[in-house]
Scaffold this active site. Structure first.
Site, PDB file in Angstrom:
ATOM      1  N   HIS A   1      -1.874   1.291   7.324  1.00  0.00           N
ATOM      2  CA  HIS A   1      -2.271   1.234   5.920  1.00  0.00           C
ATOM      3  C   HIS A   1      -2.283   2.652   5.356  1.00  0.00           C
ATOM      4  O   HIS A   1      -2.709   3.594   6.041  1.00  0.00           O
ATOM      5  CB  HIS A   1      -3.653   0.594   5.787  1.00  0.00           C
ATOM      6  CG  HIS A   1      -4.150   0.511   4.377  1.00  0.00           C
ATOM      7  ND1 HIS A   1      -3.578  -0.331   3.435  1.00  0.00           N
ATOM      8  CD2 HIS A   1      -5.160   1.166   3.743  1.00  0.00           C
ATOM      9  CE1 HIS A   1      -4.224  -0.189   2.282  1.00  0.00           C
ATOM     10  NE2 HIS A   1      -5.174   0.715   2.443  1.00  0.00           N
TER      11      HIS A   1
ATOM     12  N   CYS B   1       0.833  -1.207   0.000  1.00  0.00           N
ATOM     13  CA  CYS B   1       0.000   0.000   0.000  1.00  0.00           C
ATOM     14  C   CYS B   1       0.864   1.253   0.000  1.00  0.00           C
ATOM     15  O   CYS B   1       0.455   2.294  -0.520  1.00  0.00           O
ATOM     16  CB  CYS B   1      -0.951  -0.003   1.192  1.00  0.00           C
ATOM     17  SG  CYS B   1      -0.128  -0.002   2.805  1.00  0.00           S
TER      18      CYS B   1
END
Length: 465
Positions: free
Chosen positions: A408, A46
């Protein structure tokens, strides 16, 4: 048993037909209109996906890559260079090249980085800001590997008069930093910091020192109750002066020596200096990193979640280094600490310690403003007596979800930089949706990308960029 074989063959034929007509069974849907492709998460990538989505929203960076990669002619050269791989990905993500897939695979970027001796695992959590510096430093290495000798068929460059060091002048008392022969090929995130040292005792100023930067890493000041933390607070904290003790002052030593008649040697005079940082060269694309890492009293890492207010537009004039000179000749020193504005409806004053006495409040980068939120895409130039010279517009915002041990990255990239309001997206790997400017400005930003927009005409002087 035979019937089961017939059924199995029919099922296989049906699966093959579906594959031929519509691609793999995990076939990708066509994107909704107005959205961009997402990126496949290859394990824990990510950090890479979010960075690519943000870079694709910076037109200046894509144009620089396009100009830089024109030197590669053969297909073999294209496949082994980071700039080419990065350009191909960014052109697709920015919809400059048409693709019907709604999810793309960016593993080719990791492969070319490994060719450049960067061992980045797709299964370990990494930092998007660190990857940004890996990309910029690798692009600089790629540029430096290219021959600097002018090609014989480049008639235009051969006809240009060669500039010698004697023809380059500088109004500072310090020595002139070396000028690269291919300075123009610097990527648009490249900037320069100035470091100024002044003796508290004799007020002698040391030569200005220049250091390069690709991003500004700003610490978040301690919150003051009842007052929101803004991007201006972080920038002021970054350039705030600091005292450096026990520094040898050549001027104080010289003055002390002149007072001794017999000419005997004296010890170097050590005094306290005041150090001041400023931005000597502001880049076309400005990357701002807000440091979210802090440490507890027990020495454990903590993540800071507080919101730092920022705006769609950023004025950087008051942070730009300016060559000292007579007050009457400082035409270029606009939007200084005594900037006067016509309207204060969207302004908030700085703290008393930062606000010069007897002056009107400054423009505050990050101050809450209903004016900005009600009219996105327009900067209230009418509020200034003179248009800002270093005006930037927000292009992408990164946020981190989670704590210091696991998190994230998501991105808010801008799309469609037409005169009308920009379209904002929220992207998390494969997921892409529309977002509002209000949602973007309410995010707890980790990284910010700003791009310089057209402002007041820049005066020509040796001290400028």
């Amino acid at each position: 048993m035979r019937s089961w074989g017939v059924l199995g063959g029919a099922a296989a034929a049906l699966a093959a037909g579906i594959y031929v007509l519509w691609g793999p069974i995990s076939g990708r849907k066509r994107r909704r209109r107005g959205l961009v492709p997402g990126l496949l998460n290859l394990g824990n990538t990510c950090f890479m996906n979010s960075l690519l989505q943000g870079l694709s929203s910076c037109p200046s960076f894509i144009r620089w890559l396009e100009e830089f990669t024109t030197q590669y002619t053969t297909e073999q050269e294209h496949n082994q260079h980071l700039s080419v791989t990065l350009l191909q990905l960014l052109r697709v993500l920015s919809c400059q090249e048409v693709t019907e897939d709604d999810v793309l695979d960016a593993s080719c970027l990791l492969e070319v980085l490994r060719m450049n001796r960067w061992q980045i695992s797709s299964f370990e959590e990494q930092d998007a800001h660190e990857l940004f510096h890996v990309l910029t430093s690798s692009l600089e290495d790629e540029r430096d590997r290219q021959p600097r000798v002018t090609h014989l068929f480049d008639v235009h460059s051969l006809e240009q008069p060669e500039i010698t060091q004697k023809q380059i002048s500088c109004r500072t008392r310090g020595s002139l930093p070396p000028v690269s022969s291919h300075w123009k090929s610097q990527h648009p995130f490249h900037g320069r910091l100035t470091s100024n040292m002044v003796c508290k005792h004799c007020e002698h100023q040391s030569p200005v020192r220049f250091d390069t930067f690709d991003s500004l890493s700003l610490s978040i000041p301690a919150a003051v109750w009842g007052r929101p933390t803004t991007l201006d607070h972080c920038l002021h904290h970054f350039i705030s002066s600091e005292s450096v003790k026990d520094v040898v002052c050549d001027n104080c030593t010289k003055i002390q020596a002149e007072g001794i008649l017999n000419g005997q040697s004296i010890e170097n005079q050590r005094t306290t200096f005041v150090k001041q940082l400023k931005l000597g060269k502001l880049p076309q694309c400005l990357c701002i990193h807000l440091q979210r890492l802090s440490w507890s009293n027990q020495g454990t890492p903590l993540k800071r979640h507080e919101h730092v207010q920022f705006n769609e537009f950023l004025v950087m004039d008051i942070y730009k280094y300016r060559v000292p000179g007579p007050k009457s000749s400082q035409e270029g020193a606009v939007l200084s600490n005594s900037t006067k504005v016509k309207s204060l409806k969207f302004l908030l004053p700085l703290a008393d310690a930062e606000q010069p006495a007897g002056t009107k409040p400054l423009f505050m980068n990050g101050a809450s403003s209903s004016t900005f939120l009600m009219s996105p895409g327009t900067f209230p130039l009418a509020a200034f007596s003179e248009a800002p010279l270093y005006l930037y517009r927000l292009m992408a915002v990164w946020c981190t979800i989670g704590d210091m041990h696991s998190g994230h990255f998501v991105t808010f990239p801008a799309r469609s930089r037409a005169p009308a309001a920009a379209k904002w997206l929220w992207i998390s790997d494969e997921s892409v949706r529309r977002a509002s400017l209000h949602e973007v400005l309410a995010a707890s930003a980790y990284l910010l990308f700003y791009e310089r927009v057209h402002g007041r005409a820049q005066p020509q002087s040796p001290a400028q960029d």
